[in-house]
Design a protein around this motif. Structure first.
Motif, short mmCIF file in Angstrom:
data_model
loop_
_atom_site.label_atom_id
_atom_site.label_comp_id
_atom_site.label_asym_id
_atom_site.label_seq_id
_atom_site.Cartn_x
_atom_site.Cartn_y
_atom_site.Cartn_z
N ASN A 223 63.85 30.26 49.36
CA ASN A 223 63.02 31.85 49.39
C ASN A 223 63.04 32.58 50.34
O ASN A 223 62.25 33.74 50.73
CB ASN A 223 61.90 31.97 48.20
CG ASN A 223 61.92 31.46 47.30
OD1 ASN A 223 61.81 32.91 46.57
ND2 ASN A 223 60.48 30.74 46.45
N SER A 270 65.73 31.76 42.57
CA SER A 270 64.90 31.88 44.11
C SER A 270 65.40 32.72 44.86
O SER A 270 66.68 33.92 44.62
CB SER A 270 64.97 30.85 44.21
OG SER A 270 64.63 29.45 43.91
N VAL A 271 64.78 33.50 45.92
CA VAL A 271 65.59 34.24 46.60
C VAL A 271 66.66 33.91 47.08
O VAL A 271 67.63 35.04 46.94
CB VAL A 271 65.02 34.77 47.79
CG1 VAL A 271 65.21 35.69 48.48
CG2 VAL A 271 63.08 35.49 47.30
N TYR A 272 66.79 33.20 47.60
CA TYR A 272 68.39 32.76 48.23
C TYR A 272 69.07 31.23 47.90
O TYR A 272 68.19 30.64 47.49
CB TYR A 272 68.62 32.82 49.95
CG TYR A 272 67.55 33.65 49.93
CD1 TYR A 272 68.23 35.17 50.70
CD2 TYR A 272 66.18 34.35 50.38
CE1 TYR A 272 67.76 36.77 51.11
CE2 TYR A 272 65.83 35.28 51.38
CZ TYR A 272 66.49 36.32 51.71
OH TYR A 272 66.13 37.52 52.65
#
Ligand code: SF4
Lengths: 475, 220
Positions: A223, A270-272
């Motif tokens: 994240n 998740s973000v990444y």
């Protein structure tokens, strides 16, 4: 990393008395559970995806040799290097070799439980290489020289005040008067300090959430973005992953990704989620010059042939500890090694020996919540029971406990005497309980009654009542 | 015996002889070849992927602006930068779709990867996944990966027709474009701006990556 699992009992008692820890732990109870429940509710296919995730992992474990070989071939084809490590010592040696060859002085690190498992930081320091943890939680605990207390939230045992004190002590180059009253201030500060480290590092070490055989890709899910800067900016990127992290295809990874974040933080994604395939290519303006993957066994292959195979499905989401009443009460450090909570209670004895970690599978109420939320449906309580059995067989459980179990077994094999004895005992306890019908102290069980009262038995034993009811029904 | 042989040998012993290593290798190769899809959530079958994408990206704290053509991108970027009172300097890669944009006179742009000194960067996405509001970014000179992470403000231009329902749809497209088993060096799947909840579980945006993620969808 020093093993403190044998002291579980005393560490757990200390944790219960630790007010700061108890206040920090309330965040686990209130936060994670609701978020996961909401995420699961909002995706109608969630349960079907859990089945799919379990089946994909099982299939991969049944063909593990084959998928590892495909993965290796693909990485090599793409210009990367695969190293095989049987033990923690071997893995550390491989890292050091690469460091020496490329004259590496500083290493940035993404969050990696495997790096914790092999005690990488201490080892690098001993060899005059500076490791810098870059995940905010990991950075906080590295400053305090503590191990993580949770697999996805390493600093969850700390309050903001403790984090602030750590930063004050470490960042002496910053003015004393700077604002530090909000978590935002502290995050900004860490961002600034770590940015320098990212740009100056010679090597980046990450773990892997997944390895994809089809493409020779290693994947991290984060994240903060720290893992990405770790693997993107330095000259050399080293991935350390245990052998069971491999998956057949990108489609298989996609199935599991759908249950991972939802189970962990309640995010849909998740973000990444970053897929790395090999080193810098011709024309690439950025990226690492070298790409290495260290495949670590360290006990996994023997678990594969044992009754603990299923725990190799674990995707390290942390849901089992987030829902565990024992973890809620004592936190992660009490478990004394790298992996806390229910998954730690199963993994730790496999990895460091049941003689060291025998207490952990006993630290369970067998409420079953861990299994109920595990995205890959690992039967954690059953496995804890396996450990208890092994511990008993190997005569590792305490003499008193073994004596009592034997005594009980003697009675249990003689039903008539058993009933007679339990009948007498229950009447005696009923009298002991008196009018309050509660027993505040019991000889030989004062450890138990020290913290609560035992309700005095009433109305005969179960078997006696059972017979009475059957007689009544027949008549 | 090498570590490799030892580990593979132990794995083979552990799996037992339900199937020979050769049979397992064949089965594994077949799965890789067929890459079967599993359960695809119904929401991924949305009849207007762009709409779902915009909703999900916003849920992940990105801001989304939809425009009709590449001509409108410059204005959208300009507006975002003024809104946040950012200096009007931009950095982007060699992507033609970005190189062709005519920027307003008060903006300065430069090209190439980021060394960490840029406040705002612009990238072009390869595609996006509607079901989770996720951008798909590929590495290379067109869109250097450093542009995705080092600036506080990341602006991503995305072509509406490149938005697909599910992750699986993206892999199908990628195989068609690059060939089986091939991948860009780095694929970043990005869902919202960076964040951390490591201090008392309080969620804060802008950890090590961007604080703001602004997505401009071109529906031409
Ligand atoms: S055992 Fe299951 S719930 Fe626990 S961390 Fe692993 S995958 Fe998550």
């Amino acid at each position: 990393m020093e093993i403190k699992s044998p002291q579980f009992k005393s560490r757990a008692s200390a944790a219960l008395e630790n007010e700061q820890l108890q206040s920090a732990l309330t965040h686990v109870r209130s936060n994670f559970i609701d978020k996961r429940a909401k995420a699961a509710r909002e995706l109608p296919e969630f349960e079907a995806l859990r089945d799919a995730a379990r089946d994909i992992k099982n299939h991969t474990l049944e063909h593990l040799d084959a998928y590892l070989e495909i993965f290796e071939a693909k990485v090599t084809e793409g210009g990367g290097h695969v190293h095989w490590a049987q033990t923690a010592t071997d893995a550390r040696g491989i890292v050091l070799d690469i460091c020496r060859r490329r004259n590496v002085k500083t290493v940035t690190k993404g969050k990696s439980m495997i790096a914790e498992e092999i005690g990488l930081n201490e080892f690098l320091e001993a060899n005059e290489i500076t490791p810098v943890e870059t995940d905010l939680g990991e950075y906080i605990i590295q400053l305090r020289r503590e191990p993580p207390s949770h697999i996805i939230a390493p600093a969850v045992h700390l309050t903001m005040e403790q984090v602030r004190d750590g930063f004050r002590e470490a960042h002496t180059h910053l003015p004393d008067s700077r604002p530090m009253d909000e978590p935002e201030n502290l995050l900004r500060e860490a961002r600034g300090v770590l940015r320098e480290k990212f740009l100056g590092a010679d090597m980046g070490i990450t773990g892997a959430n997944f390895l994809v055989a089809e493409t020779g890709t290693s994947i991290i899910v984060t994240n903060e973005g720290n893992g990405d800067l770790t693997q993107l900016l330095p000259r050399v990127h080293v991935v350390i992953a245990s052998i069971e992290k491999v998956l057949p295809t990108l489609e298989d990874m996609s199935q599991i990704v759908r249950v991972l974040a939802r189970s962990a933080t309640g995010q849909e994604m998740s973000v990444y989620t970053t897929l790395s395939t090999g080193p810098k290519r011709p024309g690439d303006p950025d990226g690492p010059e070298e790409f290495h993957v260290i495949l670590l066994d360290n006990g996994r292959s023997s678990m594969l042939g044992s009754e603990f195979r299923d725990v190799l499905r674990c995707i390290r989401c942390g849901a089992c500890m987030n829902h565990c009443p024992v973890y809620h009460a004592v936190g992660g450090h009490a478990y004394g090694w790298v992996y806390p909570g229910p998954v730690g209670a199963v993994l730790t004895p496999s990895l460091i020996g049941v003689d060291q970690a025998g207490h952990l599978p006993n630290a369970s109420t067998f409420c079953g919540r861990c299994e109920a939320v595990c995205p890959v449906r690992i039967p954690l309580p059953k496995m804890m029971r396996h450990w208890r059995e092994r511990e008993f067989e190997r005569q590792l459980s305490p003499a008193g406990q073994r004596r009592n179990l034997k005594l009980w077994a003697w009675f249990a094999r003689r039903p008539f005497i058993y009933r007679l004895a339990t009948g007498v005992a229950s009447r005696a306890l009923a009298m002991w309980g008196g009018r309050r019908r509660r027993i505040g102290w019991l000889p030989m069980a004062d450890g138990w009654t020290a913290h609560r009262d035992l309700p005095a038995p009433q109305g005969g034993t179960f078997i006696a009542r059972y017979h009475r009811q059957r007689r009544r029904r027949r008549s | 015996m090498s570590a490799r042989q030892a580990i593979l040998g132990r794995i083979r012993d552990a799996i037992g002889d339900a199937a020979t290593p050769e049979a397992r290798a064949t089965a594994a190769a077949r799965r890789v070849e067929a890459h079967p899809r599993g359960t695809i959530p119904k929401q991924a079958r949305h009849n207007r992927p762009v709409v779902l994408f915009a909703k999900k990206a916003a849920k992940a704290e990105a801001t989304v602006r939809r425009v009709k053509s590449y001509e409108e991108v410059a204005e959208a970027v300009h507006r975002f930068m003024r809104e946040h009172e950012l200096p009007l300097n931009l950095r982007h890669g060699d992507d033609e779709r970005l190189a062709n944009i005519v920027w307003p006179d008060d903006m300065t742009t430069s090209r190439g990867p980021s060394d960490g000194s840029d406040l705002t960067t612009v990238s072009h996405a390869e595609g996006a996944v509607a079901e989770s509001g996720t951008l798909i970014m590929g590495s290379g000179p067109d869109n250097p990966t450093t542009l995705n992470f080092l600036a506080e403000n990341h602006i991503v231009v995305l072509r509406g027709r490149d938005v697909q329902g599910s992750y699986e749809d993206i892999w199908t497209t990628m195989r068609r474009r690059l060939g089986k088993g091939a991948m860009p060096r780095t694929v970043n799947m990005i869902t919202g701006p960076s964040r951390s909840a490591d201090i008392e579980q309080k969620l804060i945006l802008g950890a090590h990556g961007p604080l703001r993620l602004h997505i401009i969808v071109v529906e031409d």
